[in-house]
Design an enzyme around this catalytic site. Structure first.
Site, mmCIF file in Angstrom:
data_model
loop_
_atom_site.group_PDB
_atom_site.id
_atom_site.type_symbol
_atom_site.label_atom_id
_atom_site.label_comp_id
_atom_site.label_asym_id
_atom_site.label_seq_id
_atom_site.Cartn_x
_atom_site.Cartn_y
_atom_site.Cartn_z
ATOM 1 N N ASP A 289 0.845 -1.186 0.000
ATOM 2 C CA ASP A 289 0.000 0.000 0.000
ATOM 3 C C ASP A 289 0.883 1.239 0.000
ATOM 4 O OD1 ASP A 289 0.817 -0.028 2.682
ATOM 5 O OD2 ASP A 289 -1.133 0.594 3.448
ATOM 6 N N PRO A 290 0.324 2.417 -0.263
ATOM 7 C CA PRO A 290 1.153 3.624 -0.371
ATOM 8 C C PRO A 290 1.813 3.989 0.956
ATOM 9 C CG PRO A 290 -1.010 3.967 -1.373
ATOM 10 C CD PRO A 290 -1.084 2.679 -0.611
#
Length: 217
Positions: A62-63
């Protein structure tokens, strides 16, 4: 939302109401809190790397969840931002494998056909994996399925247990998988360091007649 060829192929795999649900989700989370990356960069990986030019997929989780870090490309941050620990280890392995790269922004990889995709495309500020399991897995699975259906080889680079589970979606024998532990400081010494993913990917691409990636650019 995405590069048109991606959009056309992905929508064939997803439920008919999926994009409507995603837009509703994005409207809600961006209206009620701080979310990364900026909304106009959520689908940046697919905008920068067209389907027909994709030669390599590097799958993140995920970011980054800190200010100014996430830019819509897995593992990448702007050059003005210090490299987070996983990116530090990626660059260390790259230096040992091929050579030194000073840039933290990996956009030039994306422009050469390296799809830098996160499995989860958004994250709330300060909460790693805060949007995991909510909306994104069908979308990123669909991206992998679209690539799997291609009749031109793709190199799938899977780092860590989460990414390696996606190997089950890669059923077309023309494709290649490079896998190792994650570059996170928690696992990099368990086999990421020394795995030489960059030279291995280039060797495969060269053998397939697809041209090498300039990883140092």
């Amino acid at each position: 939302m995405t590069h048109s060829a991606w959009h056309d192929e992905i929508k064939q795999v997803l439920p008919k109401d999926y994009y409507r649900r995603v837009n509703r989700f994005l409207d809600e989370v961006y209206a009620t809190g701080v979310v990364y990356p900026p909304r106009d960069n959520v689908f940046k990986a697919l905008q920068v790397t067209p389907l027909e030019e994709t030669r390599v997929l590097i799958l993140g989780q995920d970011p980054y969840h800190g200010p100014l870090q996430a830019q819509g490309l897995s593992f990448s941050v702007p050059d003005s931002i210090p490299a987070p620990p996983s990116l530090q280890n990626i660059l260390e392995e790259l230096a040992a494998d091929i050579g030194v790269r000073s840039h933290h922004d990996l956009s030039s990889w994306a422009e050469q056909g390296v799809l830098l995709l996160n499995a989860c495309l958004t994250v709330p500020e300060g909460r790693a994996n805060g949007h995991a399991g909510l909306i994104w897995e069908p979308f990123t699975d669909a991206v992998i399925k679209v690539l799997n259906a291609k009749d031109r080889p793709v190199v799938f680079v899977l780092w860590g247990a989460y990414a390696r589970r996606k190997k089950a979606l890669i059923t077309n024998p023309i494709h290649h998988v490079i896998e190792s532990p994650h570059p996170s400081p928690l696992s990099a010494y368990r086999g990421f360091f020394g795995s030489k993913p960059f030279s291995r990917a280039n060797a495969i691409l060269e053998k397939e007649g697809l041209g090498q990636i300039d990883w140092l650019r």
